[in-house]
Every structure is written in C-alpha cells, then in structure tokens.
Design a protein around this motif. Structure first.
Motif, PDB file in Angstrom:
ATOM      1  N   ILE A  94      64.563  62.731  71.553  1.00  0.00           N
ATOM      2  CA  ILE A  94      64.436  64.170  71.803  1.00  0.00           C
ATOM      3  C   ILE A  94      65.034  64.972  70.648  1.00  0.00           C
ATOM      4  CG2 ILE A  94      65.171  66.066  73.306  1.00  0.00           C
ATOM      5  CD1 ILE A  94      65.054  64.096  75.647  1.00  0.00           C
ATOM      6  N   LEU A  95      66.187  64.517  70.153  1.00  0.00           N
ATOM      7  CA  LEU A  95      66.832  65.215  69.036  1.00  0.00           C
ATOM      8  C   LEU A  95      65.938  65.217  67.803  1.00  0.00           C
ATOM      9  CD1 LEU A  95      69.330  66.528  67.715  1.00  0.00           C
ATOM     10  CD2 LEU A  95      70.141  64.220  67.180  1.00  0.00           C
ATOM     11  N   VAL A  96      65.406  64.038  67.448  1.00  0.00           N
ATOM     12  CA  VAL A  96      64.546  63.944  66.270  1.00  0.00           C
ATOM     13  C   VAL A  96      63.290  64.793  66.445  1.00  0.00           C
ATOM     14  CG1 VAL A  96      63.046  62.381  64.979  1.00  0.00           C
ATOM     15  CG2 VAL A  96      65.382  61.703  65.497  1.00  0.00           C
ATOM     16  N   GLY A  97      62.671  64.708  67.622  1.00  0.00           N
ATOM     17  CA  GLY A  97      61.477  65.509  67.875  1.00  0.00           C
ATOM     18  C   GLY A  97      61.747  67.000  67.768  1.00  0.00           C
ATOM     19  N   THR A  98      62.870  67.456  68.341  1.00  0.00           N
ATOM     20  CA  THR A  98      63.206  68.884  68.333  1.00  0.00           C
ATOM     21  C   THR A  98      63.540  69.375  66.931  1.00  0.00           C
ATOM     22  OG1 THR A  98      64.053  68.715  70.600  1.00  0.00           O
ATOM     23  CG2 THR A  98      64.742  70.626  69.295  1.00  0.00           C
ATOM     24  N   LEU A  99      64.353  68.600  66.194  1.00  0.00           N
ATOM     25  CA  LEU A  99      64.720  69.009  64.838  1.00  0.00           C
ATOM     26  C   LEU A  99      63.488  69.145  63.949  1.00  0.00           C
ATOM     27  CD1 LEU A  99      67.926  66.849  64.212  1.00  0.00           C
ATOM     28  CD2 LEU A  99      67.810  69.315  64.589  1.00  0.00           C
ATOM     29  N   ASN A 100      62.556  68.215  64.089  1.00  0.00           N
ATOM     30  CA  ASN A 100      61.360  68.275  63.252  1.00  0.00           C
ATOM     31  C   ASN A 100      60.398  69.363  63.714  1.00  0.00           C
ATOM     32  OD1 ASN A 100      61.110  65.895  61.109  1.00  0.00           O
ATOM     33  ND2 ASN A 100      62.278  65.147  62.855  1.00  0.00           N
ATOM     34  N   LEU A 101      60.356  69.622  65.016  1.00  0.00           N
ATOM     35  CA  LEU A 101      59.529  70.726  65.510  1.00  0.00           C
ATOM     36  C   LEU A 101      60.029  72.049  64.957  1.00  0.00           C
ATOM     37  CD1 LEU A 101      57.299  71.814  67.344  1.00  0.00           C
ATOM     38  CD2 LEU A 101      58.963  71.841  69.219  1.00  0.00           C
ATOM     39  N   VAL A 102      61.342  72.270  65.007  1.00  0.00           N
ATOM     40  CA  VAL A 102      61.931  73.504  64.463  1.00  0.00           C
ATOM     41  C   VAL A 102      61.643  73.620  62.969  1.00  0.00           C
ATOM     42  CG1 VAL A 102      64.101  74.694  63.989  1.00  0.00           C
ATOM     43  CG2 VAL A 102      63.726  73.631  66.218  1.00  0.00           C
ATOM     44  N   ALA A 103      61.776  72.490  62.245  1.00  0.00           N
ATOM     45  CA  ALA A 103      61.526  72.507  60.798  1.00  0.00           C
ATOM     46  C   ALA A 103      60.070  72.835  60.490  1.00  0.00           C
ATOM     47  CB  ALA A 103      61.907  71.162  60.186  1.00  0.00           C
ATOM     48  N   LEU A 104      59.153  72.341  61.303  1.00  0.00           N
ATOM     49  CA  LEU A 104      57.728  72.608  61.081  1.00  0.00           C
ATOM     50  C   LEU A 104      57.370  74.060  61.371  1.00  0.00           C
ATOM     51  CD1 LEU A 104      56.249  69.361  62.661  1.00  0.00           C
ATOM     52  CD2 LEU A 104      55.880  70.098  60.299  1.00  0.00           C
ATOM     53  N   LEU A 105      58.046  74.676  62.346  1.00  0.00           N
ATOM     54  CA  LEU A 105      57.731  76.049  62.735  1.00  0.00           C
ATOM     55  C   LEU A 105      58.319  77.083  61.780  1.00  0.00           C
ATOM     56  CD1 LEU A 105      58.125  75.801  66.621  1.00  0.00           C
ATOM     57  CD2 LEU A 105      56.005  75.823  65.279  1.00  0.00           C
ATOM     58  N   ARG A 106      59.265  76.664  60.966  1.00  0.00           N
ATOM     59  CA  ARG A 106      59.837  77.588  59.991  1.00  0.00           C
ATOM     60  C   ARG A 106      58.871  77.798  58.834  1.00  0.00           C
ATOM     61  NH1 ARG A 106      65.950  75.004  59.651  1.00  0.00           N
ATOM     62  NH2 ARG A 106      66.754  75.909  61.606  1.00  0.00           N
ATOM     63  N   HIS A 107      58.897  78.982  58.252  1.00  0.00           N
ATOM     64  CA  HIS A 107      58.016  79.296  57.129  1.00  0.00           C
ATOM     65  C   HIS A 107      58.669  78.903  55.811  1.00  0.00           C
ATOM     66  CE1 HIS A 107      55.235  81.349  59.777  1.00  0.00           C
ATOM     67  NE2 HIS A 107      56.242  82.042  60.292  1.00  0.00           N
ATOM     68  N   ARG A 108      58.850  77.608  55.640  1.00  0.00           N
ATOM     69  CA  ARG A 108      59.438  77.080  54.414  1.00  0.00           C
ATOM     70  C   ARG A 108      58.943  75.652  54.235  1.00  0.00           C
ATOM     71  NH1 ARG A 108      65.734  77.040  55.991  1.00  0.00           N
ATOM     72  NH2 ARG A 108      65.163  79.171  56.589  1.00  0.00           N
ATOM     73  N   ALA A 109      59.234  75.078  53.089  1.00  0.00           N
ATOM     74  CA  ALA A 109      58.786  73.714  52.817  1.00  0.00           C
ATOM     75  C   ALA A 109      59.371  72.757  53.842  1.00  0.00           C
ATOM     76  CB  ALA A 109      59.192  73.303  51.405  1.00  0.00           C
ATOM     77  N   TYR A 110      58.506  71.936  54.429  1.00  0.00           N
ATOM     78  CA  TYR A 110      58.958  70.998  55.449  1.00  0.00           C
ATOM     79  C   TYR A 110      59.431  69.696  54.826  1.00  0.00           C
ATOM     80  CZ  TYR A 110      58.662  67.345  58.995  1.00  0.00           C
ATOM     81  OH  TYR A 110      58.940  66.268  59.817  1.00  0.00           O
ATOM     82  N   ALA A 111      60.565  69.200  55.294  1.00  0.00           N
ATOM     83  CA  ALA A 111      61.070  67.880  54.918  1.00  0.00           C
ATOM     84  C   ALA A 111      61.478  67.171  56.199  1.00  0.00           C
ATOM     85  CB  ALA A 111      62.268  68.002  53.983  1.00  0.00           C
ATOM     86  N   PRO A 112      61.124  65.899  56.353  1.00  0.00           N
ATOM     87  CA  PRO A 112      61.488  65.171  57.564  1.00  0.00           C
ATOM     88  C   PRO A 112      62.992  65.226  57.814  1.00  0.00           C
ATOM     89  CG  PRO A 112      59.960  63.893  56.242  1.00  0.00           C
ATOM     90  CD  PRO A 112      60.369  65.060  55.404  1.00  0.00           C
ATOM     91  N   VAL A 113      63.368  65.415  59.072  1.00  0.00           N
ATOM     92  CA  VAL A 113      64.769  65.543  59.436  1.00  0.00           C
ATOM     93  C   VAL A 113      65.225  64.272  60.142  1.00  0.00           C
ATOM     94  CG1 VAL A 113      66.483  66.898  60.689  1.00  0.00           C
ATOM     95  CG2 VAL A 113      64.458  68.022  59.728  1.00  0.00           C
ATOM     96  N   GLY A 114      66.239  63.609  59.590  1.00  0.00           N
ATOM     97  CA  GLY A 114      66.780  62.397  60.195  1.00  0.00           C
ATOM     98  C   GLY A 114      68.276  62.333  59.969  1.00  0.00           C
TER      99      GLY A 114
END
Length: 278
Positions: A94-114
């Motif tokens: 859930i943590l990984v899914g949420t962190l990456n969802l937030v990162a994808l929704l931001r208007h900036r370059a996406y980088a995988p969050v781990g």
C-alpha cells in the motif's frame, strides 16, 4: 510427494508475484541507474542488466525458501510471525502504491519511489561489472520483507512437498521477476541507444515509458495488497485453477503490451537518426 492440488494455483500466483516484484520501484530505479552507465561502459551488456539483477535476487530467495523447507522440521516458528509478515507485506504494498500514485499525479518528472536502494553499498551501486549487478540483486533478496516472504513460502511448502515444492515456488517467482526486469532493461537500453544515435537526450522517451511502468506499479501494488488483505481477513477468494492461470496470462500480457509500447517509442526515437544518416 508434492500435493497436485497445491501446484498449479500456487505456481500461477507465484508467477504473478514475481512479475509484480520485478516492477517494484526499487528494482526499476536501481536497474535504470545501472543501465544508464552500462550504455556507455558496456553497451552490449546493458540490455541484460535486469536479467543479471533478477538472477541474483532470485538466488537469494531460492536459498532462503529451500533452506527453510529443509530445516522446517527442526525449527518451531511462532504462529504470530505469519500474521506479522502478512501485515508488513500488505503495508509495504500500500505504501509503495500510494507513494508512486502521488508522484505520478504531480506535475513534475516522475521517478519510481522505493526504499531499498539505500541498503546497497555505494561501491556496488557505482559498478557496472556483471558480478556487481548480481550481488546487488542478492542484497535486495536478503532485505527483511523479501527474505521473510521467502521463508514463509518455504515453510508452507514443507507440508506440500518439502524442498521440491519450495524449489517450484522459487522457480515460478523467478520466471516472473526475470521477465519483468529483463524487459525493463531491454527497453530503457534501447531508448537510450536510439536517442544517442539521434544526437539528443533520452529524457522524453524514457519518461513516457517510465510513467507507463509507474501506473502498472500502482495497479499491481494495490491489487496484490487487496488480495493479501482479503485472505488475511478470512475472505479468501475461492479461485479455480483456470482463474489463476488466466490471472497469470493476463499479467504476462500486460507486460508484453508494455514491451511493445516501449519498442514502438524506441523505434520512433531512432527515426531522426536514420533519416539524418540517409
């Protein structure tokens, strides 16, 4: 002797788990970073970075799972440890899914969050030697959450066939993870080399591919967390062998479509270079 009723559904689920684990943000981040350096230092090996990493990771998982199955009769594991491991796995998904969802929704370059990359010694992270890449995979496989999962699989396999069942579980998991990680490094390497031939940066092409992988990470993370939480709560889905097989085929199809998309982007990126050469 291995229980036949245990084989197909479990192996199908382990294959899907391997696919999802192969697309873990930590895997994606460390593989891509190595590929960026390998394209310059070892161009012929760069497409197989994910394969080397996944093999090292799988080796660690197999050793833990088979080792536990061999010594399970002499080891008494408290019942509460299974609940603890399941809870940790669900929470991390859930943590990984949420962190990456937030990162994808931001208007900036996406980088995988781990969170695992910081556990790897800097000397390994900065090396492009094949043995170093395998060693990084081993380190990832021995991190607490993955190692405890592997131990739980080994313990479960003990009552359904012992080391042979544990080896089958590890192999199915390995196939899924090797497939996902190999496709990732193949696509990123192709995008980088195509952009180099075109004489421009690879940022745009790689970022489009990375965002597609990011959405897949989010979907798989939440999906597996929901499935695991349902089982832990006593609402286990009664799925037949055909359904599990369909899930595995569907997951593999998604990865194959992602590969086709990445290949199309890479070909599109290489056209200017080919036109310029003409």
């Amino acid at each position: 002797m291995t229980d036949p009723s245990f084989a197909l559904p479990t192996l199908g689920l382990m294959f899907v788990l391997g696919l999802r684990h192969g697309l873990d943000p930590d895997h994606v981040a460390v593989i891509d970073n190595i590929v960026f350096r390998m394209v310059e230092e070892r161009p012929r090996l760069s497409p197989w970075t994910g394969t080397l990493f996944a093999l090292g990771h799988s080796l660690a998982v197999a050793v833990v799972a088979i080792g536990v199955s061999l010594f399970a009769h002499w080891i008494v594991v408290p019942r509460w440890t299974a609940t603890l491991v399941d809870t940790m796995v669900i929470a991390l998904l859930i943590l990984v899914g949420t962190l990456n969802l937030v990162a994808l929704l931001r208007h900036r370059a996406y980088a995988p969050v781990g969170w695992r990359a910081g556990l790897v010694p800097r000397s390994l992270r900065s090396s492009t030697h094949p043995a170093a890449v395998v060693a990084i995979g081993v380190v990832f496989g021995l991190v607490f959450d993955t190692a405890t999962q592997a131990a739980a699989w080994g313990a479960a396999a003990t009552t359904r066939g012992g080391p042979a069942a544990a080896a089958g579980i590890a192999l199915a998991f390995t196939i899924g993870m090797v497939l996902a990680d190999t496709l990732d490094s193949q696509i990123v390497s192709r995008l980088l080399r195509s952009s180099q031939r075109a004489g421009r940066g690879a940022g745009g092409s790689v970022m489009r591919y990375r965002r597609a992988v990011g959405w897949l990470i989010v979907g798989l993370s939440y999906g597996m967390a929901l499935f695991a939480a349902s089982e832990a709560a006593g609402f286990a889905l009664d799925l037949d062998d055909q359904t599990f097989t369909a899930i595995g085929v569907g997951a593999a199809t998604i990865v194959a479509v992602l590969l086709a998309r990445g290949a199309w982007i890479a070909r599109k990126a290489s056209r200017p270079a080919l036109e310029g050469a003409a």
